[in-house]
Design an enzyme around this catalytic site. Structure first.
Site, PDB file in Angstrom:
ATOM      1  N   LYS A  26     -69.666 -30.459 -37.161  1.00  0.00           N
ATOM      2  CA  LYS A  26     -69.857 -29.113 -37.726  1.00  0.00           C
ATOM      3  C   LYS A  26     -68.829 -28.147 -37.139  1.00  0.00           C
ATOM      4  O   LYS A  26     -68.212 -28.445 -36.110  1.00  0.00           O
ATOM      5  CB  LYS A  26     -71.265 -28.621 -37.402  1.00  0.00           C
ATOM      6  CG  LYS A  26     -71.527 -28.507 -35.910  1.00  0.00           C
ATOM      7  CD  LYS A  26     -73.000 -28.343 -35.606  1.00  0.00           C
ATOM      8  CE  LYS A  26     -73.212 -28.258 -34.107  1.00  0.00           C
ATOM      9  NZ  LYS A  26     -74.574 -28.559 -33.716  1.00  0.00           N
ATOM     10  N   TYR A 249     -51.414  -1.590 -25.560  1.00  0.00           N
ATOM     11  CA  TYR A 249     -52.302  -0.546 -26.073  1.00  0.00           C
ATOM     12  C   TYR A 249     -53.055   0.171 -24.951  1.00  0.00           C
ATOM     13  O   TYR A 249     -53.429  -0.443 -23.951  1.00  0.00           O
ATOM     14  CB  TYR A 249     -53.339  -1.162 -27.020  1.00  0.00           C
ATOM     15  CG  TYR A 249     -52.777  -1.448 -28.389  1.00  0.00           C
ATOM     16  CD1 TYR A 249     -52.242  -0.438 -29.177  1.00  0.00           C
ATOM     17  CD2 TYR A 249     -52.791  -2.744 -28.885  1.00  0.00           C
ATOM     18  CE1 TYR A 249     -51.734  -0.719 -30.432  1.00  0.00           C
ATOM     19  CE2 TYR A 249     -52.290  -3.028 -30.149  1.00  0.00           C
ATOM     20  CZ  TYR A 249     -51.760  -2.005 -30.912  1.00  0.00           C
ATOM     21  OH  TYR A 249     -51.259  -2.273 -32.150  1.00  0.00           O
TER      22      TYR A 249
HETATM   23  C1  PLP Z   1     -74.851 -29.377 -32.672  1.00  0.00           C
HETATM   24  C2  PLP Z   1     -76.018 -30.261 -32.637  1.00  0.00           C
HETATM   25  C3  PLP Z   1     -76.063 -31.374 -31.786  1.00  0.00           C
HETATM   26  C4  PLP Z   1     -75.001 -31.678 -30.765  1.00  0.00           C
HETATM   27  O1  PLP Z   1     -75.203 -30.902 -29.615  1.00  0.00           O
HETATM   28  P1  PLP Z   1     -74.245 -31.026 -28.342  1.00  0.00           P
HETATM   29  O2  PLP Z   1     -74.894 -30.188 -27.332  1.00  0.00           O
HETATM   30  O3  PLP Z   1     -72.927 -30.495 -28.770  1.00  0.00           O
HETATM   31  O4  PLP Z   1     -74.185 -32.465 -28.010  1.00  0.00           O
HETATM   32  C5  PLP Z   1     -77.154 -32.213 -31.883  1.00  0.00           C
HETATM   33  N1  PLP Z   1     -78.152 -31.969 -32.761  1.00  0.00           N
HETATM   34  C6  PLP Z   1     -78.145 -30.895 -33.573  1.00  0.00           C
HETATM   35  C7  PLP Z   1     -79.281 -30.675 -34.502  1.00  0.00           C
HETATM   36  C8  PLP Z   1     -77.090 -30.003 -33.541  1.00  0.00           C
HETATM   37  O5  PLP Z   1     -77.086 -28.936 -34.348  1.00  0.00           O
END
Ligand code: PLP
Length: 353
Positions: A26, A249
């Site tokens: 993701k 700035y």
């Molecule tokens: C993002 C996510 C993970 C992975 O989590 P990490 O801490 O990056 O390993 C696992 N399960 C779900 C539902 C997530 O959204």
């Protein structure tokens, strides 16, 4: 890319031989680039990919990824696209399930069920399971591929009792659901830190995220992971500033002595937080640390290279092994996840083997 594979194999070595791996890609594969990482994972035989929304999943399908893809927070308005692109929605509420049933009609379709065991984000509450079962029994065209939940605090031993409780609640609810059907339903609850710290709760699958990308809050694990990204830019111009003059700035950068500065063409619009300005972060130029001087601008930032042998065109590492994102995160009061996912698409990703 080889470091990602090494990290994947390290996590594999922590798993039982039969445990499947879903890798979370993701948010542009935690900022690294979705398609290239997904293809690497496909080549390395992971079992599943996880994305947040439908459109991330569609992008992967359009790029030719064939692995099963789970969508964690599917938008109910777009369920018909899930069918078209063979994406597996994480169904999290009775409302979402009812909308889905209207869209899929009687067509066979795989879904996953997300259970809330204490995170109190998306997911079925335990008092909804009976109605959930009644609906699913009436609609055998929906095949439940997996039942899963998410742990809220796997990285913090202060909450281990709570985490174990979440795991126990999950076990109970997942068993109630899987006992109702005559086919196998995968169960999964562990994220990266869960794999490290709650290794005996692997069930059928784990969901690897940040660990693949080379980051762990567990020190021993961090030693074993390889960093999977560096961010570098090049010195656009060098200037000599006399004592008493100001830089950038709001004249925030003040030359308390004669300075040599380098202008680096990366700014907050690229994802370089303004909180890193005014000496809060150091880039690495020719192996030497160089502090940001003054405010970070939208597209540029100035660094102090007074004592560094460097010239225009030399590389400046925003983060690397020597100035890692774990440190950057601490420095501005956030977590490595936010650092990685903040760099804008304008920053060109280059994939090296
Ligand atoms: C993002 C996510 C993970 C992975 O989590 P990490 O801490 O990056 O390993 C696992 N399960 C779900 C539902 C997530 O959204």
């Amino acid at each position: 890319m080889n470091n990602l594979v090494s990290n994947l194999n390290y996590f594999r070595s922590l798993l039982n031989p039969t445990t499947k791996i879903m890798v979370m890609v993701k948010a542009f594969s935690y900022g690294l680039g979705t398609y290239e990482v997904a293809r690497l994972l496909e080549e390395n035989n992971v079992d599943y990919l996880g994305v947040a929304n439908i459109f991330e999943g569609i992008e992967l399908r359009k790029a030719g990824i064939n692995l099963p893809i789970m969508v964690m927070k599917p938008e109910v308005d777009s369920f018909n696209l899930m069918v078209d692109y063979k994406l597996t929605p994480a169904i999290f509420s009775l409302h979402a399930l009812k909308v889905l049933l209207k869209k899929v009609d009687k067509v066979p379709f795989a879904i996953s069920l997300k259970i809330d065991t204490g995170m109190h984000r998306l997911g079925f509450n335990d008092n909804e399971i009976i109605e959930l079962m009644e609906i699913l029994k009436k609609n055998p065209n929906l095949k439940i591929e997996s039942v899963f939940s998410h742990l809220a605090a796997t990285d913090d031993s202060a909450h281990d009792d709570f985490t174990n409780q979440q795991i126990n609640v999950f076990k109970q609810i997942a068993n109630i659901i899987s006992n109702e059907f005559d086919y196998h339903i995968d169960k999964h609850i562990l994220n990266s830190n869960g794999i490290i710290r709650f290794n005996n709760a692997q069930f059928d699958m784990v969901r690897l995220g940040i660990g693949l990308y080379g980051v762990s809050s567990d020190e021993d694990t961090q030693q074993k992971l390889l960093s999977a990204s560096t961010l570098k830019s090049k010195i656009a111009q060098i200037k000599y500033i006399s004592r008493g003059e100001t830089i950038g700035y709001s004249r925030k950068g003040i030359a308390t002595e004669n300075l040599k500065i380098a202008i680096i063409p990366i700014g907050y619009a690229d994802g370089l937080s303004r909180k890193l300005g005014n000496g809060n972060w150091q880039m690495i130029v020719n192996g030497e640390k160089s502090s940001i001087i003054g405010d970070v601008c939208m597209d540029m930032v100035m660094i102090d290279v007074t004592n560094i042998d460097c010239k225009e065109g030399d590389e400046a590492y925003v983060f690397s092994d020597k100035n890692p994102i774990t440190k950057m995160a601490k420095c501005i009061g956030t977590i490595p996840y936010e650092i990685l996912t903040s760099y804008s698409p304008r920053v060109k990703r280059i994939f090296c083997y």
